[in-house]
Write a protein that holds these residues in place. Structure first.
Motif, PDB file in Angstrom:
ATOM      1  N   ALA A  52       0.826  -1.205   0.000  1.00 39.93           N
ATOM      2  CA  ALA A  52       0.000   0.000   0.000  1.00 39.93           C
ATOM      3  C   ALA A  52       0.861   1.256   0.000  1.00 39.93           C
ATOM      4  O   ALA A  52       0.537   2.249  -0.677  1.00 39.93           O
ATOM      5  CB  ALA A  52      -0.931  -0.006   1.213  1.00 39.93           C
ATOM      6  N   TRP A  53       1.971   1.249   0.743  1.00 45.99           N
ATOM      7  CA  TRP A  53       2.882   2.390   0.729  1.00 45.99           C
ATOM      8  C   TRP A  53       3.502   2.578  -0.657  1.00 45.99           C
ATOM      9  O   TRP A  53       3.642   3.709  -1.137  1.00 45.99           O
ATOM     10  CB  TRP A  53       3.980   2.217   1.786  1.00 45.99           C
ATOM     11  CG  TRP A  53       3.627   2.872   3.086  1.00 45.99           C
ATOM     12  CD1 TRP A  53       3.175   2.269   4.222  1.00 45.99           C
ATOM     13  CD2 TRP A  53       3.686   4.273   3.384  1.00 45.99           C
ATOM     14  NE1 TRP A  53       2.937   3.192   5.201  1.00 45.99           N
ATOM     15  CE2 TRP A  53       3.255   4.430   4.718  1.00 45.99           C
ATOM     16  CE3 TRP A  53       4.056   5.396   2.650  1.00 45.99           C
ATOM     17  CZ2 TRP A  53       3.188   5.689   5.333  1.00 45.99           C
ATOM     18  CZ3 TRP A  53       3.987   6.647   3.257  1.00 45.99           C
ATOM     19  CH2 TRP A  53       3.558   6.779   4.586  1.00 45.99           C
ATOM     20  N   ASN A  54       3.849   1.494  -1.336  1.00 46.55           N
ATOM     21  CA  ASN A  54       4.392   1.629  -2.690  1.00 46.55           C
ATOM     22  C   ASN A  54       3.389   2.307  -3.619  1.00 46.55           C
ATOM     23  O   ASN A  54       3.747   3.174  -4.427  1.00 46.55           O
ATOM     24  CB  ASN A  54       4.777   0.257  -3.238  1.00 46.55           C
ATOM     25  CG  ASN A  54       6.032  -0.297  -2.580  1.00 46.55           C
ATOM     26  OD1 ASN A  54       6.828   0.453  -2.014  1.00 46.55           O
ATOM     27  ND2 ASN A  54       6.203  -1.606  -2.652  1.00 46.55           N
ATOM     28  N   ARG A  55       2.120   1.917  -3.485  1.00 45.94           N
ATOM     29  CA  ARG A  55       1.086   2.562  -4.306  1.00 45.94           C
ATOM     30  C   ARG A  55       0.934   4.032  -3.932  1.00 45.94           C
ATOM     31  O   ARG A  55       0.731   4.888  -4.805  1.00 45.94           O
ATOM     32  CB  ARG A  55      -0.247   1.836  -4.147  1.00 45.94           C
ATOM     33  CG  ARG A  55      -0.237   0.409  -4.683  1.00 45.94           C
ATOM     34  CD  ARG A  55      -1.642  -0.156  -4.804  1.00 45.94           C
ATOM     35  NE  ARG A  55      -2.364  -0.174  -3.536  1.00 45.94           N
ATOM     36  CZ  ARG A  55      -2.289  -1.137  -2.627  1.00 45.94           C
ATOM     37  NH1 ARG A  55      -1.493  -2.182  -2.831  1.00 45.94           N
ATOM     38  NH2 ARG A  55      -3.000  -1.086  -1.520  1.00 45.94           N
ATOM     39  N   MET A  56       1.048   4.326  -2.638  1.00 43.98           N
ATOM     40  CA  MET A  56       0.915   5.705  -2.189  1.00 43.98           C
ATOM     41  C   MET A  56       2.058   6.566  -2.713  1.00 43.98           C
ATOM     42  O   MET A  56       1.851   7.719  -3.108  1.00 43.98           O
ATOM     43  CB  MET A  56       0.863   5.744  -0.647  1.00 43.98           C
ATOM     44  CG  MET A  56       0.393   7.051  -0.087  1.00 43.98           C
ATOM     45  SD  MET A  56      -0.465   6.945   1.518  1.00 43.98           S
ATOM     46  CE  MET A  56       0.260   5.546   2.320  1.00 43.98           C
ATOM     47  N   PHE A  57       3.261   6.015  -2.729  1.00 42.54           N
ATOM     48  CA  PHE A  57       4.387   6.761  -3.291  1.00 42.54           C
ATOM     49  C   PHE A  57       4.155   7.062  -4.768  1.00 42.54           C
ATOM     50  O   PHE A  57       4.422   8.172  -5.237  1.00 42.54           O
ATOM     51  CB  PHE A  57       5.691   5.981  -3.113  1.00 42.54           C
ATOM     52  CG  PHE A  57       6.248   6.017  -1.714  1.00 42.54           C
ATOM     53  CD1 PHE A  57       6.481   7.226  -1.069  1.00 42.54           C
ATOM     54  CD2 PHE A  57       6.551   4.846  -1.035  1.00 42.54           C
ATOM     55  CE1 PHE A  57       7.010   7.277   0.213  1.00 42.54           C
ATOM     56  CE2 PHE A  57       7.073   4.882   0.248  1.00 42.54           C
ATOM     57  CZ  PHE A  57       7.301   6.091   0.872  1.00 42.54           C
TER      58      PHE A  57
END
Length: 340
Positions: A52-57
């Motif tokens: 989810a953090w990768n998508r947020m970045f």
């Protein structure tokens, strides 16, 4: 980045991160945050959160970027974005598998708090009635974190476990979000003994405006900066930063998860009290991270000069990031090195 090339750092935020949160962070002139990924999650669930953090970045690449060491922080900030250092508020993601420390390091984790609100495989939390100290596994975890370049965080960690961890670590350790217990007595806040030892070994304390850690309610800016002055007098100007513990955008259901995860069927108060169990109001001088400049002005009004303010609002964190987020050839504790 500010005109004098300093970098402003918030040593811990654990909000429900959205584009709105990132815009608040940038509006507050904050160049870098240490952001919470994990509180109670196991290894598999942590992978979901990192995805989810990768998508947020990717979705907010104009605002934020992952940073894994001091130079990457500087590069991100020079490009006009907020640098995000990812961290755990628990060692739960490591489960009982030492290899997972390196696995999560390779996935971008650069800070790990040893315990959260209950004892685990590593050691005791600040809420245990008895603290037996760092476990054997906990010692190995610290050595592995030292070897890789992952910062040890003692924010929710018990007294004896904290002292043991400072002794065991070959590198300076951090307390990313807590206050001196002498000023505001609370199980989450830290004794003078821990703070002196932390500073003697080169570590940094992130002082917080979080209401539960400031006497149980919002305080005025002058009172809060008085606490900062106490910490500086005790530890030295090179060992205090800001870790706001900003935790915005969460509802009461999430608050229960934060406090007890899956390990309890009854209410756990965490830092709260029976008559003030919910989210407490943030102080007037720090309603959101967009108000970070008020903290700096308060420090100036307290009498800190420009060089001291620069250290308090980011310089000390950058020193720790430069020293602590790089691979280390010898992870043995100090005593072993001295014997060699």
């Amino acid at each position: 980045m500010n005109a004098n090339n300093r970098i402003v750092v918030d040593g811990l935020q654990s909000s429900n991160f959205t584009r709105e949160r990132f815009l608040e962070i940038r509006a507050g002139g904050i160049d870098c945050i240490h952001a919470t990924v994990v509180i109670w999650e196991d290894a598999r669930t942590t992978l979901d959160l990192l995805g989810a953090w990768n998508r947020m970045f990717r979705a907010n690449e104009d605002l934020i970027a992952l940073a894994r060491d001091g130079q990457e922080i500087r590069d991100v900030v020079a490009g006009g974005r907020v640098a995000v250092v990812l961290g755990f508020q628990n060692a739960s993601s490591f489960e009982d598998d030492l290899d997972l420390v390196e696995v999560f390091f390779d996935l971008g984790i650069r800070v790990a708090q040893l315990t959260y609100n209950i004892q685990n495989h590593v050691g005791a939390s600040c809420y245990e009635t008895q603290d037996a100290g760092l476990t054997r596994f906990g010692g190995y975890v610290i050595e592995e974190m030292n070897r890789l370049g992952m910062l040890v965080d003692l924010s929710h960690v018990g007294e004896r476990t904290s002292l043991d961890a400072i002794d065991r670590s070959a590198r300076p350790v951090t307390i990313t979000h807590a206050n001196p217990a002498t000023v505001w007595p609370h199980a989450r806040n830290k004794s003078d003994e821990v703070l002196r030892k932390l500073a003697a070994r080169g570590g940094v304390l992130g002082v917080a405006p979080y209401a539960h850690l400031t006497g149980g309610g919002p305080v005025g800016l002058e009172e809060w900066t008085g606490m900062v002055a106490y910490a500086v007098d005790l530890m030295g100007i090179d060992h205090v930063g800001i870790g706001s513990d900003a935790s915005h955008g969460w509802n009461d259901e999430k608050l229960q998860w934060i406090r007890k995860g899956r390990w309890s069927h009854v209410t756990q108060l965490g830092p709260a009290t029976a008559d003030a169990q919910g989210w407490l109001p943030w102080p007037d001088f720090f309603k959101t991270p967009a108000m970070f400049p008020a903290l700096e002005q308060g420090l100036r009004d307290r009498g800190f000069d420009d060089a001291e303010v620069d250290k308090l609002v980011g310089g000390n964190w950058m020193r720790i990031f430069d020293e602590g987020l790089t691979p280390h050839g010898d992870s043995r504790p100090r005593a072993a090195k001295a014997a060699a």
